[in-house]
Design a protein around this motif. Sequence first.
Motif, mmCIF file in Angstrom:
data_model
loop_
_atom_site.group_PDB
_atom_site.id
_atom_site.type_symbol
_atom_site.label_atom_id
_atom_site.label_comp_id
_atom_site.label_asym_id
_atom_site.label_seq_id
_atom_site.Cartn_x
_atom_site.Cartn_y
_atom_site.Cartn_z
ATOM 1 N N ILE A 21 0.802 -1.231 0.000
ATOM 2 C CA ILE A 21 0.000 0.000 0.000
ATOM 3 C C ILE A 21 0.836 1.283 0.000
ATOM 4 N N PHE A 22 2.020 1.258 0.648
ATOM 5 C CA PHE A 22 2.789 2.508 0.726
ATOM 6 C C PHE A 22 4.228 2.398 0.216
ATOM 7 N N CYS A 23 4.570 1.287 -0.437
ATOM 8 C CA CYS A 23 5.909 1.153 -1.022
ATOM 9 C C CYS A 23 5.783 0.260 -2.257
ATOM 10 N N SER A 24 6.869 0.063 -2.981
ATOM 11 C CA SER A 24 6.757 -0.674 -4.244
ATOM 12 C C SER A 24 7.092 -2.155 -4.114
ATOM 13 N N CYS A 25 7.219 -2.653 -2.880
ATOM 14 C CA CYS A 25 7.475 -4.090 -2.712
ATOM 15 C C CYS A 25 6.338 -4.894 -3.338
ATOM 16 N N GLY A 26 6.695 -6.015 -3.969
ATOM 17 C CA GLY A 26 5.687 -6.859 -4.612
ATOM 18 C C GLY A 26 4.820 -7.542 -3.571
ATOM 19 N N GLY A 27 3.682 -8.025 -4.040
ATOM 20 C CA GLY A 27 2.797 -8.763 -3.147
ATOM 21 C C GLY A 27 3.488 -10.050 -2.703
ATOM 22 N N ALA A 60 -10.797 -0.072 -3.172
ATOM 23 C CA ALA A 60 -11.643 0.229 -2.007
ATOM 24 C C ALA A 60 -12.940 0.891 -2.480
ATOM 25 N N VAL A 61 -12.840 1.798 -3.438
ATOM 26 C CA VAL A 61 -14.045 2.455 -3.967
ATOM 27 C C VAL A 61 -14.929 1.410 -4.673
ATOM 28 N N PRO A 88 6.780 -2.650 12.728
ATOM 29 C CA PRO A 88 8.091 -2.007 12.854
ATOM 30 C C PRO A 88 8.040 -0.510 13.129
ATOM 31 N N CYS A 89 6.990 0.202 12.688
ATOM 32 C CA CYS A 89 6.914 1.643 12.943
ATOM 33 C C CYS A 89 6.296 1.957 14.300
ATOM 34 N N ALA A 90 5.772 0.935 14.976
ATOM 35 C CA ALA A 90 5.025 1.120 16.226
ATOM 36 C C ALA A 90 3.753 1.938 16.011
ATOM 37 N N TYR A 91 3.330 2.041 14.767
ATOM 38 C CA TYR A 91 1.985 2.540 14.482
ATOM 39 C C TYR A 91 1.517 1.888 13.192
ATOM 40 N N GLN A 92 0.209 1.755 13.067
ATOM 41 C CA GLN A 92 -0.382 1.221 11.848
ATOM 42 C C GLN A 92 -1.048 2.395 11.139
ATOM 43 N N ILE A 93 -0.829 2.504 9.824
ATOM 44 C CA ILE A 93 -1.527 3.558 9.086
ATOM 45 C C ILE A 93 -2.904 3.029 8.707
ATOM 46 N N THR A 94 -3.954 3.751 9.167
ATOM 47 C CA THR A 94 -5.324 3.315 8.950
ATOM 48 C C THR A 94 -6.189 4.559 8.764
ATOM 49 N N GLN A 95 -7.484 4.388 8.722
ATOM 50 C CA GLN A 95 -8.371 5.552 8.574
ATOM 51 C C GLN A 95 -9.342 5.594 9.726
ATOM 52 N N LEU A 96 -9.362 6.696 10.475
ATOM 53 C CA LEU A 96 -10.305 6.834 11.580
ATOM 54 C C LEU A 96 -11.322 7.927 11.283
ATOM 55 N N ASN A 97 -10.822 9.122 10.958
ATOM 56 C CA ASN A 97 -11.712 10.290 10.873
ATOM 57 C C ASN A 97 -12.473 10.414 9.556
ATOM 58 N N HIS A 98 -11.808 10.079 8.465
ATOM 59 C CA HIS A 98 -12.477 10.207 7.157
ATOM 60 C C HIS A 98 -12.299 8.937 6.344
ATOM 61 N N PRO A 99 -13.025 7.882 6.711
ATOM 62 C CA PRO A 99 -12.892 6.627 5.955
ATOM 63 C C PRO A 99 -13.398 6.808 4.524
ATOM 64 N N ARG A 118 -26.641 -3.503 7.311
ATOM 65 C CA ARG A 118 -26.074 -2.186 7.027
ATOM 66 C C ARG A 118 -24.559 -2.203 7.186
ATOM 67 N N ILE A 119 -23.891 -1.559 6.263
ATOM 68 C CA ILE A 119 -22.433 -1.425 6.353
ATOM 69 C C ILE A 119 -22.144 -0.055 6.957
ATOM 70 N N LYS A 120 -21.452 -0.045 8.079
ATOM 71 C CA LYS A 120 -21.139 1.233 8.736
ATOM 72 C C LYS A 120 -20.075 1.976 7.933
ATOM 73 N N GLN A 121 -19.003 1.279 7.626
ATOM 74 C CA GLN A 121 -17.944 1.927 6.844
ATOM 75 C C GLN A 121 -16.980 0.910 6.255
ATOM 76 N N ILE A 122 -16.223 1.386 5.268
ATOM 77 C CA ILE A 122 -15.083 0.616 4.752
ATOM 78 C C ILE A 122 -13.881 1.546 4.854
ATOM 79 N N HIS A 123 -12.807 1.088 5.445
ATOM 80 C CA HIS A 123 -11.597 1.914 5.432
ATOM 81 C C HIS A 123 -10.397 1.140 4.923
ATOM 82 N N MET A 124 -9.387 1.903 4.490
ATOM 83 C CA MET A 124 -8.152 1.303 3.963
ATOM 84 C C MET A 124 -7.127 1.288 5.091
#
Length: 472
Positions: A21-27, A60-61, A88-99, A118-124
């Motif tokens: 999602i945030f670098c060019s490493c292959g799947g 995601a859309v 490794p970063c001690a944080y996960q990049i996710t979506q809280l405020n604007h999914p 009902r689906i509440k939300q989908i976030h990346m």
Amino acid sequence: MNYELVIGLETHVELSTESKIFCSCGGHSAANEPNDCVCPACSGMPGMLPVMNKRVVELAVTAGLMLNCDINRYTTFDKKNYYYPDLPCAYQITQLNHPICTNGCVTLKTSEGSRDIRIKQIHMEEDAGKLVHGGKYSYVDFNRTSVPLIEIVTQPDFRSAEEVVTYLNKLKSMFRSGGISECEEGAMRCDVNISVRPEGSEEFGVRTEIKNMSSFEAIERAIRYEAQRHIDALDFETEELVQETRRFDDVSGKTFAMRNKETEADYRYFPDANLMPIIIDDEWLEKIKANKPAALDEKVEDYRLAGISEKEIDMLVSNHKISKLLDDVVNMGCDAKDAATWILTDCIGVLRKDGKTMDELTISSEKLFNIIKMVNDGTVNRTAGKKILIAVVENDVDPISYCKEQGLDKKFDASIVEAVVVKAIEQNPQSVQDFKNGKTKALQALFGACMKELKGAGDPAVIKALLEEKLK
Ligand code: ADP
Ligand code: MG
Ligand code: ZN
């Protein structure tokens, strides 16, 4: 007392993208050695910056559109902070405020009838790595860190384990047929939130969350166990129910407390200043909509109308590659039912014979289209078409040149066919005699001899007509 079961699901789905999602490493895949697919960014080296993978937004859309969500045109990322060796970063990049997606809905058909969830939300978000425990040591594998996920959060709308499994199967078919995720083992993981309440009550009971479940069968067992535990706690005061996170033990079939439920504050969420907000403008949204595969229900209906059997439809909707191949040849002008037989009976049959799976089918839509066309316009008969198909599936040959090389083209020189017929009559005097004595079956034997001589490539109608003519 009678209780009603209340369940809400948080489902994590690994997206089928070529890179993280945030670098060019292959799947990554199971074939990789640990830490094969890592770079300074996804292994958390200081000073590395994330770069957004555009494809993740598009998938995601697409998932949001399939689940009838509102697509939020302004979407941002947040850091969820916690310490664990696989992060490794001690944080996960996710979506809280604007999914990216909110307010969706999916309709289930269950034994009780139609039900809307009902689906509440989908976030990346990005996935974490994996810890591997072995003997005295634990090892960390970062291949999975920063693999893109979408998390689909439902409202607490499920009322039975059956509904949950129906929903998960529907998501799986949808995401596979939509090219969003292959949903292989472990690529779809659920947190199951459960509570019970007295029948008729409007208020929700205390909920517990069973984390990280991936087998549907285990999910069903876990729900049954956990619901009974809640009911016993309420009816017999066997224990006090607290909101907590639990894990399901597959062997004992029981759930065990892991930790008290964290609250949002525990994670010290804050906006990720390294990633710009993403603005989805009309033009981009229209493009994603145009590329969106037909919704599952719509597609199933189309296949049904084309006369494709239910069993074949099941195979088609659970495999994106196969359904896309069918859609492509149909768009080129093939009949859907006919093409479905070529794909699901003939192509898959060749693979099975070779000990391969459906996913190993590599025939291009152009080649398949050419084979079907040659058969339909009478260039070759079906037997010869099948022969060409085998060569294409196994060795990826060009169907048209292969047909010429092998002389499968049944529009043989009339004089060749005539010679073959004359020869068959000369060499099978007994059959000729039988025919003259009124045994019509004898004609079949002569016909077979001609076909054999022509290596199965002759035009049956022409041969039959010639045989009858000569015999008379
Ligand atoms: P949190 O922020 O604590 O994770 P959410 O509101 O995001 O809580 O809900 C998480 C999941 O729990 C959702 O799928 C939701 O439907 C479900 N949920 C919430 N309350 C209940 C309840 N009382 N019983 C069952 N599931 C619930
Ligand atoms: Mg939550
Ligand atoms: Zn990387």
